[in-house]
Design an enzyme around this catalytic site. Structure first.
Site, PDB file in Angstrom:
ATOM      1  N   LEU A  40     -40.096  33.134 -10.452  1.00 37.87           N
ATOM      2  CA  LEU A  40     -41.049  33.770  -9.555  1.00 37.87           C
ATOM      3  C   LEU A  40     -42.328  32.950  -9.574  1.00 37.87           C
ATOM      4  O   LEU A  40     -42.761  32.485 -10.637  1.00 37.87           O
ATOM      5  CB  LEU A  40     -41.361  35.202 -10.012  1.00 37.87           C
ATOM      6  CG  LEU A  40     -40.441  36.334  -9.558  1.00 37.87           C
ATOM      7  CD1 LEU A  40     -40.849  37.630 -10.247  1.00 37.87           C
ATOM      8  CD2 LEU A  40     -40.476  36.510  -8.052  1.00 37.87           C
ATOM      9  N   ASP A  41     -42.969  32.783  -8.421  1.00 42.05           N
ATOM     10  CA  ASP A  41     -44.254  32.099  -8.379  1.00 42.05           C
ATOM     11  C   ASP A  41     -45.266  32.850  -9.232  1.00 42.05           C
ATOM     12  O   ASP A  41     -45.176  34.082  -9.383  1.00 42.05           O
ATOM     13  CB  ASP A  41     -44.773  32.020  -6.943  1.00 42.05           C
ATOM     14  CG  ASP A  41     -43.962  31.069  -6.077  1.00 42.05           C
ATOM     15  OD1 ASP A  41     -43.307  30.171  -6.643  1.00 42.05           O
ATOM     16  OD2 ASP A  41     -43.973  31.232  -4.844  1.00 42.05           O
TER      17      ASP A  41
END
Length: 314
Positions: A40-41
């Site tokens: 996930l960013d």
């Protein structure tokens, strides 16, 4: 309690990288072998699936699961990263947007689509990460990639934002969809927030916060166990099972592709399956089934050299 050979469903907080989440789990649980199954960013929150010990064999399988996200697209400004972490590259007044217009443009992103990755991403170009090239003030041509978007829905439309829900496959950048949606509507746009709500059969509601997990590990064995910590057989229980006849179990453990005669009963459908010992007491492998009944082809995905008891708890 040992935290090896487990699957952790973590609600990742904003501002922390996926690798940083793995690092904190390793340190808190005092384990060496751990990894995530789909990053996930840092700007994104929500479900991150972490695997330890023998469960890391499943990370590649989990990466291929469909993912679900809730995101807010902010109209009026575009950024170089296509999300709120980037530098603003364009601004403009937001025209009056209608539900019909936004829904019509969102529909163009369903199915198999060609998507150009953002410059600020971890993909490599000639051995260098794209985000490293972007930080040096350079931009390179990126080849579009084929990705799958199973469904995309407009949940709410405001004067300068749209809340969307998306279910997509591996490698899809939701922030690219936000950027491209703005382009189709004729207004700069970026992804303001993103929250992952599901990875295959795993749901965000079952996850625990990283802080709660760290508090449990610091509290010792008597501390109440937070939710979201699963044994491997427990985590895979939603997959249909196929029994392996006892004389052929050793062959499967050594990598032999299961033939119809290996199976207690033929598969009734396609997809990912658990391969269990004939008595159902041990998880032997994970397999992909194509077709059904006597015409099915069974292909091994992951083998557990030491089969895991299906009654294994957390």
């Amino acid at each position: 309690m040992s935290f090896d050979d487990k699957i952790f469903l973590i609600d990742k907080p904003r501002g922390l990288t996926s690798f940083g989440t793995v690092h904190r789990l390793r340190r808190a649980a005092r384990i060496d072998k751990a990894g995530h199954s789909g990053s996930l960013d840092p700007n994104a929150t929500g479900l991150l699936v972490l695997c330890t010990g023998v469960a890391t064999r499943l990370a590649g399988l989990f990466v291929d699961f469909a993912k679900e996200y809730e995101g807010r697209v902010r109209f009026g400004s575009a950024t170089d990263s296509y999300d709120a972490d980037g530098q603003v590259t364009a601004t403009a007044a937001v025209p009056a947007l209608t539900q019909q217009a936004v829904q019509q443009e969102l529909a163009a992103f369903t199915g198999e689509i060609d998507q150009t990755p953002p410059m600020v991403s971890a993909l490599k170009h000639k051995g260098r990460r794209l985000y490293e090239i972007a930080r040096a003030g350079q931009e390179v041509e990126r080849q579009p990639r084929r990705v799958m978007v199973y469904a995309i829905e407009l949940r709410e439309l405001g004067a300068d934002y749209a809340d969307i829900h998306i279910r997509c496959g591996r490698g899809c950048y939701v922030r690219s969809i936000a950027h491209d949606l703005g382009a189709r509507l004729g207004v700069p746009a970026h992804l303001e927030t993103l929250r992952r709500t599901a990875v295959g059969p795993f749901r965000l509601e079952a996850a625990t916060s990283l802080g709660a997990l760290e508090e449990h590990l610091a509290g010792g064995a008597d501390a109440p166990l937070p939710s979201g910590v699963l044994g491997v057989p427990q985590a895979l229980a939603s997959f249909p099972a196929l029994g392996i006849r006892q004389p052929f179990e050793a062959a499967v453990l050594h990598g032999a592709q299961p033939e119809p005669r290996f199976l207690v009963a033929p598969p009734r459908g396609s997809g990912t399956h658990r391969l269990l010992s004939a008595d159902g007491q041990r998880l032997v492998a994970m397999a992909q089934v194509d077709g059904k009944m006597q015409f099915a082809r069974v292909r091994l995905l992951r083998v557990f050299p030491e089969p895991l008891p299906t009654s294994d708890g957390v």
